[in-house]
Motif scaffolding. Structure first.
Motif, mmCIF file in Angstrom:
data_model
loop_
_atom_site.group_PDB
_atom_site.id
_atom_site.type_symbol
_atom_site.label_atom_id
_atom_site.label_comp_id
_atom_site.label_asym_id
_atom_site.label_seq_id
_atom_site.Cartn_x
_atom_site.Cartn_y
_atom_site.Cartn_z
ATOM 1 N N ASP A 10 2.088 -23.030 2.252
ATOM 2 C CA ASP A 10 0.889 -22.727 1.875
ATOM 3 C C ASP A 10 -0.130 -23.177 3.068
ATOM 4 O O ASP A 10 -1.003 -23.655 2.960
ATOM 5 N N TRP A 11 0.450 -22.763 4.231
ATOM 6 C CA TRP A 11 -0.211 -23.271 5.398
ATOM 7 C C TRP A 11 -1.203 -22.243 6.068
ATOM 8 O O TRP A 11 -1.866 -22.652 7.076
ATOM 9 N N ARG A 13 -4.151 -19.031 5.634
ATOM 10 C CA ARG A 13 -4.933 -18.117 4.944
ATOM 11 C C ARG A 13 -5.753 -16.889 5.863
ATOM 12 O O ARG A 13 -5.492 -17.055 6.971
ATOM 13 N N ARG A 38 -18.184 -23.825 1.097
ATOM 14 C CA ARG A 38 -17.309 -24.843 2.132
ATOM 15 C C ARG A 38 -15.854 -23.846 2.221
ATOM 16 O O ARG A 38 -15.476 -23.530 0.943
ATOM 17 N N TRP A 39 -15.144 -24.002 3.357
ATOM 18 C CA TRP A 39 -14.010 -23.376 3.268
ATOM 19 C C TRP A 39 -12.896 -24.590 3.774
ATOM 20 O O TRP A 39 -13.420 -25.346 4.381
ATOM 21 N N ARG A 40 -11.644 -24.425 3.301
ATOM 22 C CA ARG A 40 -10.779 -25.552 3.518
ATOM 23 C C ARG A 40 -10.405 -25.173 5.296
ATOM 24 O O ARG A 40 -10.477 -23.875 5.695
ATOM 25 N N THR A 41 -10.128 -26.178 6.096
ATOM 26 C CA THR A 41 -9.372 -26.229 7.168
ATOM 27 C C THR A 41 -8.152 -25.730 7.283
ATOM 28 O O THR A 41 -7.334 -25.728 6.272
ATOM 29 N N GLY A 42 -7.486 -25.466 8.631
ATOM 30 C CA GLY A 42 -6.222 -25.219 8.687
ATOM 31 C C GLY A 42 -6.088 -23.777 9.340
ATOM 32 O O GLY A 42 -7.325 -23.022 9.756
ATOM 33 N N ASP A 84 -12.797 -28.066 11.044
ATOM 34 C CA ASP A 84 -14.113 -28.803 10.661
ATOM 35 C C ASP A 84 -14.864 -27.747 9.619
ATOM 36 O O ASP A 84 -14.822 -26.648 9.957
ATOM 37 N N CYS A 85 -15.444 -28.312 8.733
ATOM 38 C CA CYS A 85 -16.278 -27.392 7.793
ATOM 39 C C CYS A 85 -17.378 -27.995 7.451
ATOM 40 O O CYS A 85 -17.376 -29.085 6.397
ATOM 41 N N TRP A 104 -22.508 -23.065 5.508
ATOM 42 C CA TRP A 104 -21.467 -23.965 5.771
ATOM 43 C C TRP A 104 -20.854 -23.387 7.106
ATOM 44 O O TRP A 104 -20.828 -22.148 7.397
ATOM 45 N N LEU A 106 -17.849 -23.297 9.579
ATOM 46 C CA LEU A 106 -16.549 -23.582 9.804
ATOM 47 C C LEU A 106 -16.412 -23.280 11.262
ATOM 48 O O LEU A 106 -16.438 -22.704 11.847
#
Length: 146
Positions: A10-11, A13, A38-42, A84-85, A104, A106
């Motif tokens: 799940d690495w 998106r 907010r968005w997840r980082t990755g 970062d977000c 937000w 990103l």
């Protein structure tokens, strides 16, 4: 690292971004993407949505960033890592000339453009790429390792 191993994780998106902003990210000029939540980082696939914000092309920093580039739509055009977000504190200077107040931010790094855009459907929210889509993207980036 095999593609099969990557599919199970799940690495990654997908993030859909309107043109010309997606092209500005690919050039390296735009390192911050504005989002309402907010968005997840990755790692994320950079998807150019089907719509183009034509009036934005009159903004000097956007026009300079995309000059001479095709504004591909409806396709994955690159890959990037969100590091970062955040939201800028009230009264603080924006973290980037691209940062919108109240949004937000990103922060994107490690941007790599695909040699050939891969047609795909995106979504407004972060979305999971299909194994076939991911394989088509990674085939174009043989040196990429998450």
């Amino acid at each position: 690292m095999s593609t099969t191993t990557l599919r199970e994780g799940d690495w990654i998106r997908g993030i859909s971004i309107r043109q010309p902003y997606a092209a500005c990210i690919l050039t390296g000029a735009k390192t911050v993407e504005n989002r309402p939540t907010r968005w997840r980082t990755g790692w994320m696939l950079l998807h150019a949505s089907k719509t183009i914000d034509w009036p934005a092309l009159r903004v000097p920093m956007i026009g300079r960033a995309v000059r001479g580039r095709a504004l591909v739509t409806g396709a994955v055009i690159g890959i990037a890592r969100g590091t970062d977000c955040h939201q800028d504190p009230d009264g603080a200077l924006p973290c980037s000339p691209w940062a919108q107040p109240g949004a937000w931010h990103l922060v994107l790094d490690g941007v790599q453009a695909l040699p050939v855009p891969v047609p795909a459907r995106g979504q407004v929210v972060p979305w999971r790429p299909t194994p076939d889509l991911l394989e088509s993207v990674l085939r174009q980036l043989p040196g990429f390792r998450p």
